[in-house]
Scaffold this motif. Sequence first.
Motif, PDB file in Angstrom:
ATOM      1  N   ALA A 177     -13.699  -6.850   0.224  1.00  0.00           N
ATOM      2  CA  ALA A 177     -13.647  -6.814   1.213  1.00  0.00           C
ATOM      3  C   ALA A 177     -12.189  -6.501   1.406  1.00  0.00           C
ATOM      4  CB  ALA A 177     -13.644  -8.471   1.971  1.00  0.00           C
ATOM      5  N   LEU A 178     -12.487  -5.298   2.444  1.00  0.00           N
ATOM      6  CA  LEU A 178     -12.023  -4.417   3.729  1.00  0.00           C
ATOM      7  C   LEU A 178     -10.880  -5.637   4.426  1.00  0.00           C
ATOM      8  CD1 LEU A 178     -10.176  -1.798   3.422  1.00  0.00           C
ATOM      9  CD2 LEU A 178     -11.476  -1.202   4.784  1.00  0.00           C
ATOM     10  N   VAL A 179      -9.708  -5.994   4.114  1.00  0.00           N
ATOM     11  CA  VAL A 179      -9.390  -6.967   4.823  1.00  0.00           C
ATOM     12  C   VAL A 179      -7.575  -5.778   5.919  1.00  0.00           C
ATOM     13  CG1 VAL A 179     -10.027  -8.678   4.323  1.00  0.00           C
ATOM     14  CG2 VAL A 179      -7.586  -7.853   3.041  1.00  0.00           C
ATOM     15  N   THR A 180      -7.356  -6.648   6.602  1.00  0.00           N
ATOM     16  CA  THR A 180      -6.041  -5.667   6.999  1.00  0.00           C
ATOM     17  C   THR A 180      -5.077  -6.726   6.691  1.00  0.00           C
ATOM     18  OG1 THR A 180      -5.694  -7.952   8.848  1.00  0.00           O
ATOM     19  CG2 THR A 180      -7.033  -5.667   9.445  1.00  0.00           C
ATOM     20  N   ASP A 181      -3.790  -5.587   5.895  1.00  0.00           N
ATOM     21  CA  ASP A 181      -2.616  -6.281   5.555  1.00  0.00           C
ATOM     22  C   ASP A 181      -1.377  -6.264   6.121  1.00  0.00           C
ATOM     23  OD1 ASP A 181      -1.452  -6.606   3.136  1.00  0.00           O
ATOM     24  OD2 ASP A 181      -0.630  -4.657   3.343  1.00  0.00           O
ATOM     25  N   SER A 182      -1.140  -6.017   7.437  1.00  0.00           N
ATOM     26  CA  SER A 182      -0.110  -5.788   8.126  1.00  0.00           C
ATOM     27  C   SER A 182      -0.562  -5.841  10.329  1.00  0.00           C
ATOM     28  CB  SER A 182       0.454  -4.618   8.044  1.00  0.00           C
ATOM     29  OG  SER A 182       0.097  -3.638   8.260  1.00  0.00           O
ATOM     30  N   ALA A 183       0.291  -6.483  10.551  1.00  0.00           N
ATOM     31  CA  ALA A 183      -0.085  -5.936  12.014  1.00  0.00           C
ATOM     32  C   ALA A 183      -0.558  -5.017  12.695  1.00  0.00           C
ATOM     33  CB  ALA A 183       1.293  -6.703  12.767  1.00  0.00           C
ATOM     34  N   PHE A 184      -1.399  -4.427  13.609  1.00  0.00           N
ATOM     35  CA  PHE A 184      -1.615  -2.854  14.662  1.00  0.00           C
ATOM     36  C   PHE A 184      -0.728  -3.627  15.980  1.00  0.00           C
ATOM     37  CE2 PHE A 184      -5.733  -4.227  12.100  1.00  0.00           C
ATOM     38  CZ  PHE A 184      -6.068  -3.302  11.208  1.00  0.00           C
ATOM     39  N   ASP A 185      -0.213  -1.850  15.604  1.00  0.00           N
ATOM     40  CA  ASP A 185      -0.151  -1.724  17.475  1.00  0.00           C
ATOM     41  C   ASP A 185      -1.128  -0.252  17.900  1.00  0.00           C
ATOM     42  OD1 ASP A 185       1.359  -0.848  19.594  1.00  0.00           O
ATOM     43  OD2 ASP A 185       3.269  -0.657  18.483  1.00  0.00           O
ATOM     44  N   ARG A 186      -1.843  -1.082  18.842  1.00  0.00           N
ATOM     45  CA  ARG A 186      -2.405   0.379  19.115  1.00  0.00           C
ATOM     46  C   ARG A 186      -1.851   1.328  19.770  1.00  0.00           C
ATOM     47  NH1 ARG A 186      -4.851   2.721  23.460  1.00  0.00           N
ATOM     48  NH2 ARG A 186      -3.154   1.394  24.366  1.00  0.00           N
ATOM     49  N   GLU A 187      -1.230   1.506  20.539  1.00  0.00           N
ATOM     50  CA  GLU A 187       0.125   2.466  21.224  1.00  0.00           C
ATOM     51  C   GLU A 187       0.732   3.051  20.104  1.00  0.00           C
ATOM     52  OE1 GLU A 187      -0.959  -0.586  23.228  1.00  0.00           O
ATOM     53  OE2 GLU A 187       0.328  -0.802  21.797  1.00  0.00           O
ATOM     54  N   VAL A 188       1.070   2.977  18.585  1.00  0.00           N
ATOM     55  CA  VAL A 188       1.466   4.089  18.111  1.00  0.00           C
ATOM     56  C   VAL A 188       0.102   4.631  16.907  1.00  0.00           C
ATOM     57  CG1 VAL A 188       2.414   4.079  15.464  1.00  0.00           C
ATOM     58  CG2 VAL A 188       3.480   2.029  17.840  1.00  0.00           C
ATOM     59  N   VAL A 189      -1.051   3.566  16.944  1.00  0.00           N
ATOM     60  CA  VAL A 189      -2.350   4.727  16.021  1.00  0.00           C
ATOM     61  C   VAL A 189      -3.088   3.712  16.787  1.00  0.00           C
ATOM     62  CG1 VAL A 189      -3.141   4.550  13.752  1.00  0.00           C
ATOM     63  CG2 VAL A 189      -0.598   4.421  13.997  1.00  0.00           C
ATOM     64  N   PRO A 190      -4.222   4.369  17.230  1.00  0.00           N
ATOM     65  CA  PRO A 190      -5.219   3.811  18.349  1.00  0.00           C
ATOM     66  C   PRO A 190      -6.533   4.217  17.178  1.00  0.00           C
ATOM     67  CG  PRO A 190      -5.195   5.965  18.708  1.00  0.00           C
ATOM     68  CD  PRO A 190      -3.798   6.147  17.909  1.00  0.00           C
ATOM     69  N   GLU A 191      -6.159   4.557  15.828  1.00  0.00           N
ATOM     70  CA  GLU A 191      -7.261   4.575  14.812  1.00  0.00           C
ATOM     71  C   GLU A 191      -7.383   4.542  13.330  1.00  0.00           C
ATOM     72  OE1 GLU A 191     -10.371   7.006  16.447  1.00  0.00           O
ATOM     73  OE2 GLU A 191      -9.528   8.950  15.569  1.00  0.00           O
ATOM     74  N   TYR A 192      -7.917   4.468  12.950  1.00  0.00           N
ATOM     75  CA  TYR A 192      -7.478   4.754  11.515  1.00  0.00           C
ATOM     76  C   TYR A 192      -8.882   5.297  11.099  1.00  0.00           C
ATOM     77  CZ  TYR A 192      -3.203   1.370  11.857  1.00  0.00           C
ATOM     78  OH  TYR A 192      -1.975   1.489  11.948  1.00  0.00           O
ATOM     79  N   ASN A 193      -9.148   6.430   9.769  1.00  0.00           N
ATOM     80  CA  ASN A 193      -9.148   7.162   9.500  1.00  0.00           C
ATOM     81  C   ASN A 193      -9.416   6.464   7.516  1.00  0.00           C
ATOM     82  OD1 ASN A 193     -11.158   8.507  10.807  1.00  0.00           O
ATOM     83  ND2 ASN A 193      -9.486   9.856  11.193  1.00  0.00           N
ATOM     84  N   ILE A 194     -10.016   5.547   7.268  1.00  0.00           N
ATOM     85  CA  ILE A 194     -10.038   4.928   5.900  1.00  0.00           C
ATOM     86  C   ILE A 194     -10.711   5.101   4.812  1.00  0.00           C
ATOM     87  CG2 ILE A 194      -9.987   2.393   4.843  1.00  0.00           C
ATOM     88  CD1 ILE A 194     -10.279   1.153   7.605  1.00  0.00           C
ATOM     89  N   THR A 195     -10.109   5.735   3.897  1.00  0.00           N
ATOM     90  CA  THR A 195     -11.055   6.230   2.687  1.00  0.00           C
ATOM     91  C   THR A 195     -10.983   4.774   1.932  1.00  0.00           C
ATOM     92  OG1 THR A 195      -9.903   8.332   3.776  1.00  0.00           O
ATOM     93  CG2 THR A 195     -11.224   8.071   1.170  1.00  0.00           C
ATOM     94  N   VAL A 196     -12.621   4.597   1.601  1.00  0.00           N
ATOM     95  CA  VAL A 196     -12.766   4.166   0.324  1.00  0.00           C
ATOM     96  C   VAL A 196     -13.277   4.795  -0.546  1.00  0.00           C
ATOM     97  CG1 VAL A 196     -13.972   1.459  -0.737  1.00  0.00           C
ATOM     98  CG2 VAL A 196     -12.979   2.544   1.743  1.00  0.00           C
ATOM     99  N   ARG A 197     -12.176   4.554  -2.008  1.00  0.00           N
ATOM    100  CA  ARG A 197     -12.915   4.703  -3.544  1.00  0.00           C
ATOM    101  C   ARG A 197     -12.951   3.804  -4.287  1.00  0.00           C
ATOM    102  NH1 ARG A 197      -8.761   7.180  -3.039  1.00  0.00           N
ATOM    103  NH2 ARG A 197      -8.771   9.518  -2.553  1.00  0.00           N
ATOM    104  N   ALA A 198     -14.536   4.618  -5.146  1.00  0.00           N
ATOM    105  CA  ALA A 198     -14.816   3.277  -6.470  1.00  0.00           C
ATOM    106  C   ALA A 198     -14.676   4.462  -7.267  1.00  0.00           C
ATOM    107  CB  ALA A 198     -16.186   2.780  -5.762  1.00  0.00           C
ATOM    108  N   THR A 199     -14.166   4.312  -8.499  1.00  0.00           N
ATOM    109  CA  THR A 199     -13.672   5.018 -10.325  1.00  0.00           C
ATOM    110  C   THR A 199     -13.857   3.629 -10.717  1.00  0.00           C
ATOM    111  OG1 THR A 199     -11.922   5.991  -8.463  1.00  0.00           O
ATOM    112  CG2 THR A 199     -12.225   5.693 -11.091  1.00  0.00           C
ATOM    113  N   ASP A 200     -15.654   4.214 -11.323  1.00  0.00           N
ATOM    114  CA  ASP A 200     -15.392   4.176 -12.746  1.00  0.00           C
ATOM    115  C   ASP A 200     -14.748   4.369 -14.078  1.00  0.00           C
ATOM    116  OD1 ASP A 200     -16.016   6.284 -14.251  1.00  0.00           O
ATOM    117  OD2 ASP A 200     -18.115   5.686 -13.494  1.00  0.00           O
ATOM    118  N   SER A 201     -14.528   3.398 -15.047  1.00  0.00           N
ATOM    119  CA  SER A 201     -13.873   3.507 -16.504  1.00  0.00           C
ATOM    120  C   SER A 201     -14.435   4.180 -17.739  1.00  0.00           C
ATOM    121  CB  SER A 201     -13.486   1.785 -17.155  1.00  0.00           C
ATOM    122  OG  SER A 201     -12.657   0.990 -16.154  1.00  0.00           O
TER     123      SER A 201
END
Length: 837
Positions: A405-429
């Motif tokens: 699950a991708l969850v938020t970790d802090s509050a947002f401020d749209r006036e500072v950052v209107p959108e996010y490009n979230i890169t999800v990386r999966a790595t095996d061992s």
Amino acid sequence: SVKIYRWRQSRVLSVWPFLLFLCCLAHTVSGQIRYTIPEELKKGSLIGNVAQDLGLDVQRLRSGRARIVTRQSVQYTELKTDKGILVVNERIDREQLCGDVTPCSFSFEVILENPMELHRVTVEILDINDNAPVFRKDEIKFEISESATLGSRFLLPSAEDADVGSNGLQKYILTTNDIFGLKQHSSPDGRKYAEMILQKPLDRESEPRMSLKLIAVDGGTPHRSGTVNIDITVLDANDNPPIFNQTLYRATVSENALKSTYITTVNASDADSGSNGLVTYRFSNMREQLAEVFDLDEITGVITLTGQVDYEKDKKHEIMIEATDQGGLTDSSKVLIEIVDVNDNAPVINVMSFSSPVPEDSAPGTTVAIINVIDADSEQNGQIMCSTDSSLPFKIKSTLTNYYALVTDSAFDREVVPEYNITVRATDSGSPPLSSTTILRLRISDVNDNAPVFEKSSYVSHLPENNSPGISIFSVKARDHDWNQNARISYFLEETQINGSPTSSYVSINSETGAIHAVRSFDYEQIKQLQLVVKAQDGGSPPLSSNVSVKIMIQDQNDNPPQVLYPVQTGGSLVAEMVPRSADVGYLVTKVVAVDVDSGQNAWLSYKLQKATDRALFEVGLQNGEIRTIRQVTDKDAVKQRLTVIVEDNGQPSRSATVIVNVAVADSFPEVLSEFTDFPHDKEYNDNLTFYLVLALAVVSFLFITCLVVIISVKIYRWRQSRVLYHSSLPVIPYYPPRYSDTLGTGTLPHVYNYEVCRTTDSRRSDCKFGGAGSQNVLIMDPSSTGTMQRIIINMPSTGNQKWHFYCLSFYMCVLYDAFTSSCSYCSSLTFIFTAF
């Protein structure tokens, strides 16, 4: 078949309550439920009540838009959200789905939204006896020497049954004979195979050929079977069979090994010589899939790789090898090939659910997306670590196996950052590790959390007076950092009072542009500034607002001419100022007093002499308006002097006013009277005035006779006090012109002026001259009184017989006064100031 199916159904129903209990327990603990159904059910058959088993109501399935997410190419099940049940969507063939794997099951996820929920459902497919055992060949041929020893073994081909468990292959049956017996075996992977065992010696001469049948029977109800013919040819004696040097060969090969890779070598020896000792090798009972992967050299016994092996499909392969000599004697051995896993599969990221946009006031911990990550490798190579950029306000939590699950970790401020490009990386061992990424573009939706902000903390504007109603004064501007409707600003005037009237009666504001317009024309002399409060309100819900102070300064214009306060100029009036002929240079004749209700330089007044009877005699002070003599007065100067004074302000363009000053150059009243009687007068008086004058003369005569006795008595007393009075000094009583107040505190400042007091050598015989304002008066001073001044004011008519009656009355009163005071100097020193009524 129907009886077998009903028997299977009865077994399922008998354990159904226990399975339901396990499903509920699994749901409670891990969010999973499990169903068990037989294969080959018809489309639409009931699998289970998902809503009941998950503890959900049907309305929740509809509102949460419940749906099935599966990785299978075919969706075998369908979720009926209107009933909350799970039904069969496609025909399920257990053999096609799982092959030999048991138990056979497939899993999928049920996802609900608002709020987001994830439940795993596993469906186990039970096998039914729908497949009979099948031999790959229809006929088996053996060439056996008659010298074959008792107990010789002949490996028979295995039958294949696609069913599993009790429905799979259970046993082999060989047709009844007295020479060969049958022995059955099971391999470690559960496969069953059989061997013929020679129980009696062969006699080629008596029976050179034999024909038997091998029957493979499964354990289903009813039983299914398959048959293969065995043709045996009895050969001449070959006393020694081939013998493998190992009963089990072990080998390993990497799943990414290239074709022609060497795996292992098998070896069998035969004690016979010649052609009976020549051994050949072949695969026995090999599945078709493996025949394309491995190759066996029949002479050397070398096993090589001819295809691709995949650890994720099969972790090991068990192959039977048969060695045969020329006499037909055989021996068998087993080769166990283990596949070594290689980290050749990168993790696969599947976004199961993604919520965008997300409100900027979302609380930390809000689930944004659910991600499924799968790695086909095993053990270390299949262990996955999922992460995202630590600089972003997001983190990844593991929920179920392979689910994150991708969850938020802090509050947002749209006036500072209107959108996010979230890169999800999966790595095996693995070593080296493989990874894959996916980018989620998350937009932040606006919340009305910013009030409008004006560009300035306060506004000051200037507006010239006499403006046109409706003119635009200036505009206020506010900005809102929110977006769309939350940033749409409307402007309003706070309703306050200005001089007792509402603000809206003075100015208006455009609610969209913030432009302030004048509602009326302003007069600086009435109002000098407007203090407003403008409110900016956004269109959010609830709306936010802010206020700003606005000051509008009214600028003065030169729209008022100077006003002459003194001398007063009214229709039919006459003002005369007396200048004695003995006046020196710089003698103050009078002072022109004027004001201008404008302000600033528009109220700066200057005085100029425009016209004069004798310009060489008088001058006017440029700044103070004082009229003074500029030379000595002579006897040649005319008694009657007429001066025209112009008063100008300093505005652009300037405005002016004129005043006419009449000056009498004389030392005595009769001289003045003779000259000024000819002055024209325009105003007509009431005809009854003559009657009033005659009546007044009679009253005065009566008072004269009445007071005569009293005066004679008083005269004796005054004679006794004459010496005292002779040496007494009377005070000088000045006369002040009217005091003019400033209009609204602007314009010319107020002034108080003193006017001339003329005195003779004898202080008791002073001639006092006073300027009147607005009436024609005769002023008579009584110096005999102690410190007081007696003044008789008689309004003087200006035309006809009435004027002469007035003159006569005045002269008569003067004579009476001098007679009573024993002095005649006052009539000659009287100063008359004539003004119209």
